[in-house]
Design an enzyme around this catalytic site. Structure first.
Site, PDB file in Angstrom:
ATOM      1  N   GLY A 135      -4.123   4.277   9.502  1.00 37.27           N
ATOM      2  CA  GLY A 135      -4.662   5.073  10.599  1.00 37.27           C
ATOM      3  C   GLY A 135      -4.484   6.558  10.442  1.00 37.27           C
ATOM      4  O   GLY A 135      -4.351   7.278  11.425  1.00 37.27           O
ATOM      5  N   GLU A 190     -15.351  -3.639   6.249  1.00 38.93           N
ATOM      6  CA  GLU A 190     -15.223  -2.407   7.025  1.00 38.93           C
ATOM      7  C   GLU A 190     -15.969  -2.494   8.353  1.00 38.93           C
ATOM      8  O   GLU A 190     -15.510  -1.965   9.363  1.00 38.93           O
ATOM      9  CB  GLU A 190     -15.762  -1.226   6.208  1.00 38.93           C
ATOM     10  CG  GLU A 190     -14.786  -0.658   5.197  1.00 38.93           C
ATOM     11  CD  GLU A 190     -13.784   0.279   5.853  1.00 38.93           C
ATOM     12  OE1 GLU A 190     -14.003   1.494   5.896  1.00 38.93           O
ATOM     13  OE2 GLU A 190     -12.781  -0.250   6.353  1.00 38.93           O
ATOM     14  N   SER A 206       0.817  -1.210   0.000  1.00 39.00           N
ATOM     15  CA  SER A 206       0.000   0.000   0.000  1.00 39.00           C
ATOM     16  C   SER A 206       0.849   1.258   0.000  1.00 39.00           C
ATOM     17  O   SER A 206       1.933   1.299   0.592  1.00 39.00           O
ATOM     18  CB  SER A 206      -0.940   0.022   1.208  1.00 39.00           C
ATOM     19  OG  SER A 206      -1.818   1.133   1.140  1.00 39.00           O
ATOM     20  N   SER A 243      -7.304   3.793   4.417  1.00 37.17           N
ATOM     21  CA  SER A 243      -6.449   2.634   4.146  1.00 37.17           C
ATOM     22  C   SER A 243      -7.197   1.314   4.337  1.00 37.17           C
ATOM     23  O   SER A 243      -7.019   0.377   3.548  1.00 37.17           O
ATOM     24  CB  SER A 243      -5.205   2.664   5.039  1.00 37.17           C
ATOM     25  OG  SER A 243      -5.556   2.643   6.411  1.00 37.17           O
ATOM     26  N   ASP A 251     -16.267   5.457   2.979  1.00 37.33           N
ATOM     27  CA  ASP A 251     -14.881   5.163   2.595  1.00 37.33           C
ATOM     28  C   ASP A 251     -14.815   4.090   1.517  1.00 37.33           C
ATOM     29  O   ASP A 251     -14.146   4.252   0.492  1.00 37.33           O
ATOM     30  CB  ASP A 251     -14.072   4.720   3.819  1.00 37.33           C
ATOM     31  CG  ASP A 251     -13.719   5.874   4.736  1.00 37.33           C
ATOM     32  OD1 ASP A 251     -14.349   6.942   4.610  1.00 37.33           O
ATOM     33  OD2 ASP A 251     -12.826   5.707   5.586  1.00 37.33           O
TER      34      ASP A 251
END
Length: 356
Positions: A141, A193, A136, A146, A204
């Site tokens: 955080g 999520e 990534s 992410s 998100d």
């Protein structure tokens, strides 16, 4: 055979936290990605394990497929064509499987993400050995989505090896999912999520799935076409925070001060709607670009004040706000707050202003 999927991070221009309570939010994808590579072993590999490699963190997790099947098969097998929520009983089993991996204490916050991985993998692919490699460009955080990018990219890779989407696996470049396939992908990513964050709004994973600019409210998505060239500076405070705890904290404050917080959420809703309207307004209308930017600056400042009312700002965020204010720039936190990243609007005429 292997497939690689990627999904972008995001910034929230307006509406974080309030969107969980029914307000409108405006978000945009950013040009930073999470990549997931899925590879199934060949018969000659003689490998009967499910492996998750987090390359950036130098961590690897491995489970014998027989062990996973033994623990989960009795709890029922979800239909991969319908995104299914993880039950409390299954979540406990997943947590136990993750605990066996002895995640270092300094990285224990990753445990919920690994549980989400196990749920998405077994729900979509069942009990097959495989190796999944994750890299990534997004800091963890930080408020840039992410975890959502991870869930979206993972779900995309898993669905690509299913009968639910039509992907040409012999193609060597990037391919897009069809519209109905994106909908299923987004729903599965949202289930991941929920395991990670408890009660996310879904914004998100939605902006990571569809990209570009969106207006989002109570699960309803409206794509936005921007007619205004916005430039945003993203400052990472490098202060980590717990999104689940921050979301829960806003909910607790809402229970204690229901009337006051309803006014806060309504105000945020109005700000998001006005922001979306300005962004979409045609070039050459009654307002010039500098006038539109000035309105957006005021909306960002108001939104930040309301986020402070929700209790999700932080000393590190306030430091960035004071610093950018010295240069007459408007800033606000983006994402869950409590640290993470801060957005600063850079006016299109900024370079000329500095030169003067």
């Amino acid at each position: 055979m292997e497939v690689k999927a990627r999904a972008p991070g995001k910034i929230i221009l307006s509406g974080e936290h309030a969107v969980v309570h029914g307000s409108t939010a405006v978000a945009a994808s950013i040009d930073l990605y999470t990549y997931v590579t899925l590879r199934f072993p060949t018969p000659s590999d003689d490998d009967d394990n499910l492996k998750l490699q987090l390359k950036d963190l130098a961590l690897e997790f491995s489970w014998p497929i027989g062990r996973i099947k033994e623990e989960l098969s009795g709890l029922g097998c979800p239909d991969s064509s319908i995104a299914t929520s993880c039950s409390i009983e299954t979540a406990k089993v997943l947590a136990a499987l993750v605990e066996e991996q002895n995640i270092p204490e300094a990285k224990i916050t990753l445990a919920s993400g690994v549980s989400a991985f196990l749920w998405l993998y077994t729900s979509i692919q069942g009990y097959k050995p495989a190796t999944i490699v994750v890299t990534s460009e997004l800091p963890i955080g930080s408020g840039l989505g992410s975890s959502a990018a991870f869930c979206v990219a993972l779900s995309a890779a898993l669905l690509a090896f299913s009968d639910l989407v039509k992907i040409d696996l012999s193609h060597q470049g990037w391919l897009m999912f069809a519209e109905d396939e994106l909908d299923l992908l987004n729903k599965w990513a949202f289930e991941g999520e929920k395991i990670i964050h408890g009660r996310p709004s879904g914004i998100d994973n939605t902006v990571s799935t569809y990209g570009n600019l969106i207006k989002f409210r109570s699960g309803s998505l409206t794509r936005i076409k921007s007619n205004l060239p916005l430039k945003m500076l993203i400052t990472n405070t490098k202060v980590g925070r717990n999104t689940k705890a921050l979301v829960a904290g806003v909910s607790e404050r809402t229970l204690r001060h229901a009337n006051a917080m309803s006014f806060v959420f309504n105000a945020v809703d109005s700000i998001s709607e006005e922001l979306a309207s300005i962004i979409q307004s045609p070039i050459g209308d009654d307002l010039s670009v500098p006038q539109k930017e000035e309105k957006i600056e005021e909306l960002m400042e108001m939104n930040q004040g309301l986020l402070q009312c929700m209790g999700v700002s932080h000393a590190s965020i306030e430091t960035v706000l004071r610093t950018t204010l010295k240069y007459k720039l408007a800033s606000k936190l983006t994402g869950a707050g409590g640290g993470g990243c801060v957005l600063t609007l850079l006016p299109n005429l900024l370079s000329g202003t500095i030169a003067d």
